[in-house]
Design a protein around this motif. Structure first.
Motif, PDB file in Angstrom:
ATOM      1  N   UNK A 103       0.823  -1.207   0.000  1.00 46.23           N
ATOM      2  CA  UNK A 103       0.000   0.000   0.000  1.00 46.23           C
ATOM      3  C   UNK A 103       0.860   1.260   0.000  1.00 46.23           C
ATOM      4  N   UNK A 104       1.896   1.301   0.846  1.00 43.28           N
ATOM      5  CA  UNK A 104       2.775   2.477   0.893  1.00 43.28           C
ATOM      6  C   UNK A 104       3.440   2.737  -0.462  1.00 43.28           C
ATOM      7  N   UNK A 105       3.813   1.672  -1.152  1.00 50.09           N
ATOM      8  CA  UNK A 105       4.414   1.800  -2.473  1.00 50.09           C
ATOM      9  C   UNK A 105       3.364   2.212  -3.513  1.00 50.09           C
ATOM     10  N   UNK A 106       2.167   1.624  -3.437  1.00 47.30           N
ATOM     11  CA  UNK A 106       1.117   1.883  -4.428  1.00 47.30           C
ATOM     12  C   UNK A 106       0.641   3.339  -4.390  1.00 47.30           C
ATOM     13  N   UNK A 107       0.623   3.949  -3.207  1.00 49.61           N
ATOM     14  CA  UNK A 107       0.167   5.338  -3.106  1.00 49.61           C
ATOM     15  C   UNK A 107       1.331   6.324  -3.187  1.00 49.61           C
ATOM     16  N   UNK A 108       2.487   5.833  -3.581  1.00 50.16           N
ATOM     17  CA  UNK A 108       3.663   6.656  -3.882  1.00 50.16           C
ATOM     18  C   UNK A 108       4.232   7.403  -2.682  1.00 50.16           C
ATOM     19  N   UNK A 109       4.110   6.822  -1.484  1.00 48.05           N
ATOM     20  CA  UNK A 109       4.743   7.420  -0.318  1.00 48.05           C
ATOM     21  C   UNK A 109       6.201   6.967  -0.197  1.00 48.05           C
ATOM     22  N   UNK A 156      -6.107   8.340  -2.207  1.00 49.98           N
ATOM     23  CA  UNK A 156      -6.166   7.101  -1.437  1.00 49.98           C
ATOM     24  C   UNK A 156      -5.790   7.284   0.028  1.00 49.98           C
ATOM     25  N   UNK A 157      -5.279   8.467   0.398  1.00 48.57           N
ATOM     26  CA  UNK A 157      -4.928   8.707   1.790  1.00 48.57           C
ATOM     27  C   UNK A 157      -5.163  10.168   2.155  1.00 48.57           C
ATOM     28  N   UNK A 158      -5.291  10.410   3.450  1.00 48.09           N
ATOM     29  CA  UNK A 158      -5.428  11.766   3.977  1.00 48.09           C
ATOM     30  C   UNK A 158      -4.150  12.089   4.736  1.00 48.09           C
ATOM     31  N   UNK A 159      -3.437  13.098   4.300  1.00 47.12           N
ATOM     32  CA  UNK A 159      -2.170  13.473   4.913  1.00 47.12           C
ATOM     33  C   UNK A 159      -2.418  14.436   6.068  1.00 47.12           C
ATOM     34  N   UNK A 160      -2.088  14.007   7.298  1.00 47.81           N
ATOM     35  CA  UNK A 160      -2.256  14.840   8.484  1.00 47.81           C
ATOM     36  C   UNK A 160      -0.903  15.270   9.044  1.00 47.81           C
ATOM     37  N   UNK A 161       0.132  15.184   8.234  1.00 50.87           N
ATOM     38  CA  UNK A 161       1.487  15.533   8.659  1.00 50.87           C
ATOM     39  C   UNK A 161       1.615  17.037   8.863  1.00 50.87           C
ATOM     40  N   UNK A 162       2.482  17.429   9.805  1.00 49.53           N
ATOM     41  CA  UNK A 162       2.752  18.867   9.938  1.00 49.53           C
ATOM     42  C   UNK A 162       3.499  19.364   8.708  1.00 49.53           C
ATOM     43  N   UNK A 163       3.450  20.656   8.432  1.00 51.93           N
ATOM     44  CA  UNK A 163       4.128  21.170   7.239  1.00 51.93           C
ATOM     45  C   UNK A 163       5.645  21.001   7.343  1.00 51.93           C
ATOM     46  N   UNK A 187      -1.185   6.385 -10.762  1.00 51.97           N
ATOM     47  CA  UNK A 187      -0.637   7.712 -10.993  1.00 51.97           C
ATOM     48  C   UNK A 187      -0.795   8.607  -9.774  1.00 51.97           C
ATOM     49  N   UNK A 188      -0.013   9.661  -9.737  1.00 58.01           N
ATOM     50  CA  UNK A 188      -0.001  10.556  -8.584  1.00 58.01           C
ATOM     51  C   UNK A 188      -1.374  11.167  -8.261  1.00 58.01           C
ATOM     52  N   UNK A 189      -2.151  11.622  -9.256  1.00 58.65           N
ATOM     53  CA  UNK A 189      -3.459  12.204  -8.916  1.00 58.65           C
ATOM     54  C   UNK A 189      -4.402  11.211  -8.234  1.00 58.65           C
TER      55      UNK A 189
END
Length: 119
Positions: A6-12, A76-83, A69-71
């Motif tokens: 999953x981490x690879x598929x969503x390009x993280x 597929x995920x919600x990024x809650x990381x700090x800037x 693809x990136x778009x």
């Protein structure tokens, strides 16, 4: 679905092997517990790990069996990381006065903590 896929598929992560090695090192957590490459991930799970610049926090919104693809990957995920800290902020952390000498063990730990290293 396996967390490394999953981490690879969503390009993280750039490759599945990089994702798996990060998981094997114990740096990735799923819902607060250390994850292995074969750990199953489901919609709603919270995945965290330490990037070189910041703490990454993502919530699984969709399971993707193949790399997309990136778009599509961003959906597929919600990024809650700090800037990401700016270059000036990163440079200001852990500065010592000129001629102060080598940092002591205590000072070194404080510098590492400020830079976002081990806690």
């Amino acid at each position: 679905m396996r967390i490394d896929i999953w981490l690879w598929a969503v390009r993280l992560f750039k490759s599945r092997s990089v994702a798996a090695s990060t998981l094997r090192s114990g740096k990735v957590r799923v819902n607060g517990t250390v994850a292995k490459p074969a750990t199953q991930v489901q919609v709603g799970d919270r995945v965290t790990w330490q990037d070189p610049l910041r703490q990454r926090i993502v919530v699984v919104r969709e399971l993707l069996p193949k790399r997309v693809g990136a778009p599509l990957a961003v959906k597929a995920y919600e990024d809650q990381s700090p800037p990401v800290p700016t270059r000036a902020e990163r440079a200001a952390v852990g500065l010592r006065e000129r001629g102060a000498g080598r940092p002591t063990k205590k000072e070194r730990r404080e510098i590492d903590r400020l830079r976002g290293g081990r806690r």
